[in-house]
Design an enzyme around this catalytic site. Structure first.
Site, PDB file in Angstrom:
ATOM      1  N   TYR A 194      -3.021  -4.853  -4.792  1.00 54.58           N
ATOM      2  CA  TYR A 194      -4.446  -5.141  -4.607  1.00 54.58           C
ATOM      3  C   TYR A 194      -4.688  -5.505  -3.154  1.00 54.58           C
ATOM      4  CZ  TYR A 194      -8.822  -7.693  -4.551  1.00 54.58           C
ATOM      5  OH  TYR A 194     -10.092  -8.108  -4.235  1.00 54.58           O
ATOM      6  N   GLU A 245     -13.006  -3.387  -1.448  1.00 52.19           N
ATOM      7  CA  GLU A 245     -11.820  -3.623  -2.265  1.00 52.19           C
ATOM      8  C   GLU A 245     -11.106  -2.318  -2.629  1.00 52.19           C
ATOM      9  OE1 GLU A 245     -12.060  -6.835  -5.579  1.00 52.19           O
ATOM     10  OE2 GLU A 245     -12.335  -4.907  -6.557  1.00 52.19           O
TER      11      GLU A 245
END
Ligand code: ADP
Ligand code: MG
Length: 380
Positions: free
Chosen positions: A101, A189
């Site tokens: 991530y 993101e």
């Protein structure tokens, strides 16, 4: 304003982030043609403005173009978290060794951007944050200095990324940071950023949330708004220039100024009621905007009473009253309405409401207004 994955992906690509590019289809036939063009296996991905598409069945593999067509048909008929799927992204399937991530958002308490990385990518990052917050590594970025290389090295190292990938990881992180700053985003993101079986880094998902207050500087980005994804009330609010957030309660609120709107909502709660919305008509609202605001409130079937709280400064109470009466003449609702109009032209405003012939409860203080609205909602 949220961008779709395919839109965010194009932006990331402009900042040098390696993305798994794909094309968008709106029909199963288009998806099949794209699968033929791209080469199978492909992944078909629902383009809706919510996360967790994978778990909801919105992301599926196809081994052949025929299968791509059938899967696209299925995904295009889905509703994910209440949103109908209108488009799918057809993209090459990647060989994944590890999912990580990488994201950047704003740390409000620290008043600066914060970049986050985790070895536990792919899954719901909010869940990771809740259950094992130590698995998310963070660096705060000084906006005047920018993201430093030692910070990206720290992130790469602390999530256990192989040293051979640190340089590429640094480039991706820098690209992500620049896209975030230059687009005036509140979030950018990549989840997951994967290590492929060939040992390279590749962004498989892309998410950008733009700060609406910065949109005026980006007419090109503002055009990316997908009006199909807005609820009718969100659209009406945006077109009328109102700040509007739908909530779950029964008391519709119309207030000028965000701070006063929040204080009004707090008082409603204090007296045992629940606001149905946050609605700020802004400063100096003319009758038309007031009317649009009232129509928005009346469109919500859960609303049992309306509280209008106007503190007239630049906003004129007579103008507000005219807006209210114009809608009441048109809609004739039988809901109790409590109005507190104070400040500029308040006497004229009250006179207009009285002349209208509608029974509008009035109040002098905010506490009194909130109390009356809560009582009215309970008995209506
Ligand atoms: P969401 O976050 O909405 O669930 P993602 O794009 O992150 O959607 O996809 C969910 C999962 O599907 C990813 O974590 C990854 O494992 C897999 N995936 C997504 N795109 C691809 C792709 N192009 N190739 C292989 N796997 C993929
Ligand atoms: Mg994802």
């Amino acid at each position: 304003m949220k961008l779709h994955e395919y839109q965010s992906q194009r932006i990331f690509a402009q900042y040098g982030i390696p993305v798994q590019e794909g094309e968008v289809a709106t029909t199963p036939q288009e998806a099949r043609a794209l699968a033929e063009q791209i080469g199978c296996p492909v992944v078909i991905k629902a383009q809706v403005l919510v996360g967790g598409r994978g778990k909801a069945g919105g992301i599926q593999w196809a081994q052949t173009p025929q299968e791509a067509e059938a899967i696209a048909a299925r995904i295009l008929s889905l509703q994910i978290k209440g949103l109908p799927v209108r488009k799918v992204l057809v993209t090459r399937a990647a060989d994944i060794r590890q999912e990580i991530y990488l994201g950047i958002g704003v740390d409000r308490a620290a008043a600066c951007p914060v970049m986050m990385a985790s070895a536990e990518g792919g899954v719901d990052i909010e869940e990771v944050a809740r259950t094992s917050p130590e698995a998310i590594r963070k660096v705060r970025v000084d906006p005047f200095v920018g993201l430093r290389d030692y910070q990206t090295r720290y992130l790469a190292k602390s999530i256990g990324l192989s040293p051979s990938l640190h340089r590429d990881f640094g480039r991706i992180a820098q690209g992500l940071y620049r896209s975030f700053v230059e687009c005036d985003a509140s979030l950018a993101e990549i989840n997951p950023l994967v290590v492929t079986s060939a040992g390279t880094l590749l962004a498989l998902d892309a998410k950008i949330v733009l700060d609406d207050n910065g949109l005026f500087r980006h007419p090109d980005l503002a055009q990316l708004r997908d009006i199909d994804e807005e609820t009718p009330s969100e659209r009406a609010a945006r077109e009328a220039g109102l700040s509007f957030v739908q909530l779950d309660g029964h008391i519709g609120c119309m207030v000028n100024g965000a701070g006063l709107a929040m204080a009004t909502m707090d008082l409603i709660r204090h007296f045992g009621g629940m606001p149905a919305n946050f609605l700020d008509i802004g400063g100096g609202a003319r009758a038309e905007r007031v009317a649009a605001a009232l129509r928005l409130i009346l469109a919500d079937p859960r609303v049992k009473a309306i509280l209008i709280n106007i503190f007239g400064g630049i906003t004129r109470c007579d103008e507000v009253a005219r807006g209210i009466v114009s809608v009441l003449d048109e809609v004739r609702p039988d809901l109790p309405i409590v109005a507190r109009l104070v400040g500029t032209n308040e006497a004229e405003g009250r006179a207009i409401l009285e002349r209208s012939g509608y029974r509008i409860l009035t109040a002098t203080t905010l506490a009194e207004a909130a109390q009356k609205a809560v009582a009215a909602a309970q008995s209506s």
